[in-house]
Design a protein around this motif. Structure first.
Motif, short mmCIF file in Angstrom:
data_model
loop_
_atom_site.label_atom_id
_atom_site.label_comp_id
_atom_site.label_asym_id
_atom_site.label_seq_id
_atom_site.Cartn_x
_atom_site.Cartn_y
_atom_site.Cartn_z
N PHE A 82 20.19 -32.49 -26.42
CA PHE A 82 19.60 -32.27 -27.73
C PHE A 82 20.55 -32.71 -28.84
O PHE A 82 20.13 -33.36 -29.81
CB PHE A 82 19.23 -30.80 -27.90
CG PHE A 82 17.85 -30.47 -27.43
CD1 PHE A 82 16.82 -30.26 -28.34
CD2 PHE A 82 17.56 -30.38 -26.08
CE1 PHE A 82 15.53 -29.97 -27.92
CE2 PHE A 82 16.28 -30.09 -25.64
CZ PHE A 82 15.26 -29.88 -26.56
N SER A 83 21.82 -32.40 -28.71
CA SER A 83 22.78 -32.71 -29.77
C SER A 83 23.02 -34.22 -29.88
O SER A 83 23.12 -34.76 -30.99
CB SER A 83 24.10 -31.99 -29.51
OG SER A 83 23.91 -30.59 -29.49
N ILE A 84 23.10 -34.89 -28.73
CA ILE A 84 23.28 -36.34 -28.76
C ILE A 84 22.05 -37.02 -29.36
O ILE A 84 22.18 -38.00 -30.10
CB ILE A 84 23.58 -36.86 -27.34
CG1 ILE A 84 24.99 -36.45 -26.91
CG2 ILE A 84 23.43 -38.38 -27.28
CD1 ILE A 84 25.32 -36.78 -25.47
N ALA A 85 20.87 -36.49 -29.08
CA ALA A 85 19.66 -37.05 -29.68
C ALA A 85 19.71 -36.96 -31.19
O ALA A 85 19.40 -37.93 -31.90
CB ALA A 85 18.43 -36.31 -29.14
N ALA A 86 20.12 -35.81 -31.70
CA ALA A 86 20.19 -35.63 -33.15
C ALA A 86 21.30 -36.49 -33.77
O ALA A 86 21.08 -37.17 -34.78
CB ALA A 86 20.43 -34.16 -33.47
N LEU A 87 22.47 -36.48 -33.15
CA LEU A 87 23.61 -37.23 -33.67
C LEU A 87 23.33 -38.74 -33.66
O LEU A 87 23.57 -39.44 -34.65
CB LEU A 87 24.86 -36.92 -32.85
CG LEU A 87 26.12 -37.71 -33.21
CD1 LEU A 87 26.58 -37.38 -34.62
CD2 LEU A 87 27.24 -37.42 -32.19
#
Length: 444
Positions: A82-87
């Motif tokens: 999820f965090s890599i998707a947002a970043l």
């Protein structure tokens, strides 16, 4: 009366001439239609494909990887996805898209599209909105660094994951995308990579191998069994990946046409052949076909057909899928058992090896002279299989070396920034869910 007849004849003739002109216009208009006009059908298909590709990461990859790790690390995997998707999305908006698809030069784009300047509702790429094209490409930029987490799962600090993923997106993914799809030197040579065998699978696979070597194995590897904690979750994620891959490969035609349809057909055939081949090998070697083996073979088939999906026919896709199941299976065994490299979730042997194999075979099965196994021809200016394969090999070799070197440098840099890439032994034993996020995936 004579005047009336002349008038009636004149009116009738005018009607006939008008009708003829209208009919001719209806036939001729498509030939003179401007390429600058938005195509609703193509736009609708790429809108759908964009959603499908994002689904591959969230929730597809998250569930696929999440089920493969131990129970104490499930949330860490989901959080990383999820965090890599947002970043990645924010970085792509700020500068990544510009570096990849800005005009620039043969090696890198420019800063003309920083913050997506100049992109409005009216600007087009081909006959679809440029905002949609940028968003579609954003979903590729999301899944590529997310795939790498399978190599360092269960032991890398969350801070290191975020910093490395962001830097890697800009230093590796964006330039290679420009080389292949953004008007760069590999595209100018005639490289065949329809949907990301080089851009996605080789880059993430090589970076994953570097990660596994730099970080070292998980505590207890290979003596301690580290079995998947929830195969049901993994199978669910695998199913979402399979469906999402239709948008990944079919959408890369950037049109709702025969190229998209054939890309989807060959994608499905290769995935099916990969799953059955991997399962058959296990059945012969171990007496039983595992569910995990079948879905891993499916992913190998999908990754391997990706670069070739727009250039080969169904017969070639079948051979590619069988080759993927066979070669990726033995690559996994070799890396884990012979080399003792703890690529935790087999990113390099499945995606890296699959991407290399598929990119090479794209040069073979694009030939129009293979009978039932023929494809749709070589790149412009290339007339022989040797010529196309040579270009494919140049792309494979260059991207492997570039990705390996830059990824290694980035890991070392991030290690200095975060005072080490991985958690300590006690924290690893406890699990990243509690150590990094102070939460537990299961409270039963």
């Amino acid at each position: 009366m004579k005047l009336f007849k002349q008038l009636h004849s004149s009116i009738t003739m005018n009607k006939v001439l008008t009708l003829v002109i209208l009919l001719l216009s209806a036939v001729a208009l498509p030939s003179f239609a401007s390429n600058d006009e938005l195509n609703g059908a193509n736009t609708a298909w790429i809108l759908t494909s964009t959603a499908l590709v994002l689904m591959m990461t969230l929730p597809g990859l998250a569930l696929f990887y999440g089920g493969l790790v131990r129970r104490k690390n499930i949330l860490s995997i989901l959080m990383q996805c999820f965090s890599i998707a947002a970043l990645s999305s924010i970085l792509w908006f700020v500068v990544g898209y510009s570096l990849a698809f800005g005009e620039g030069n043969a090696w890198i784009g420019d800063f003309s599209k920083v913050l997506m300047m100049g992109i409005t509702k009216e600007t087009l790429v081909g006959d679809i909105p440029e905002s949609l094209f940028a968003l579609f490409q954003m979903t590729f930029a999301v899944i590529t660094p997310a795939l790498i987490i399978g190599a360092y799962a269960e032991r890398m600090k969350f801070s290191a994951v975020l910093i490395f993923s962001g830097l890697w997106l800009l230093a590796v993914y964006a330039p290679v995308t420009h080389w292949v799809w953004g008007g760069g030197w590999l595209g100018q040579m005639g490289i065949y990579d329809f949907a990301g065998g080089i851009v996605v699978h080789i880059t993430c696979g090589v970076a994953a191998l570097v990660a596994a070597v730099v970080l070292g194995p998980r505590y207890g590897f290979p003596r301690t069994p580290m079995l998947p904690h929830n195969l049901t979750m993994t199978i669910t994620g695998a199913g979402l990946l399979w469906v999402g891959w239709f948008g990944f490969n079919g959408g890369s035609a950037l049109a709702a046409n025969g190229d998209a349809a054939m890309a989807m057909l060959v994608t499905h055939l290769s995935a099916s052949a990969g799953a059955l081949t991997w399962a058959a090998i296990e059945w012969k070697k171990f007496g039983k076909a595992s569910v995990l083996g079948a879905v891993t073979g499916m992913v190998a088939g999908l990754g391997t057909i990706t670069p070739a999906s727009g250039f080969v026919g169904p017969g070639g896709a079948l051979v590619i899928g069988i080759s993927a199941g066979f070669i990726c299976f033995y690559s996994t065994v070799y890396i884990k058992q012979k080399l003792k490299i703890d690529d935790s979730l087999d990113v390099f042997p499945v995606h890296g090896v699959g991407g290399i194999l598929g990119t090479l075979l794209a040069g073979v099965f694009s030939s129009t002279e293979l009978g039932a196994f023929s494809g749709y021809g070589y790149a412009e200016g290339i007339t022989t299989m040797l010529g196309q394969v040579s270009v494919q090999l140049v792309g494979i070799g260059t991207v492997i070396v570039y990705t390996a070197v830059v990824s290694y440098v980035l890991f070392k840099l991030v290690s200095l920034m975060t005072k080490g890439l991985r958690v300590d032994k006690e924290q690893e034993i406890t699990g990243l869910d509690l150590i990094e996020h102070d939460e537990s995936g299961y409270n039963l």
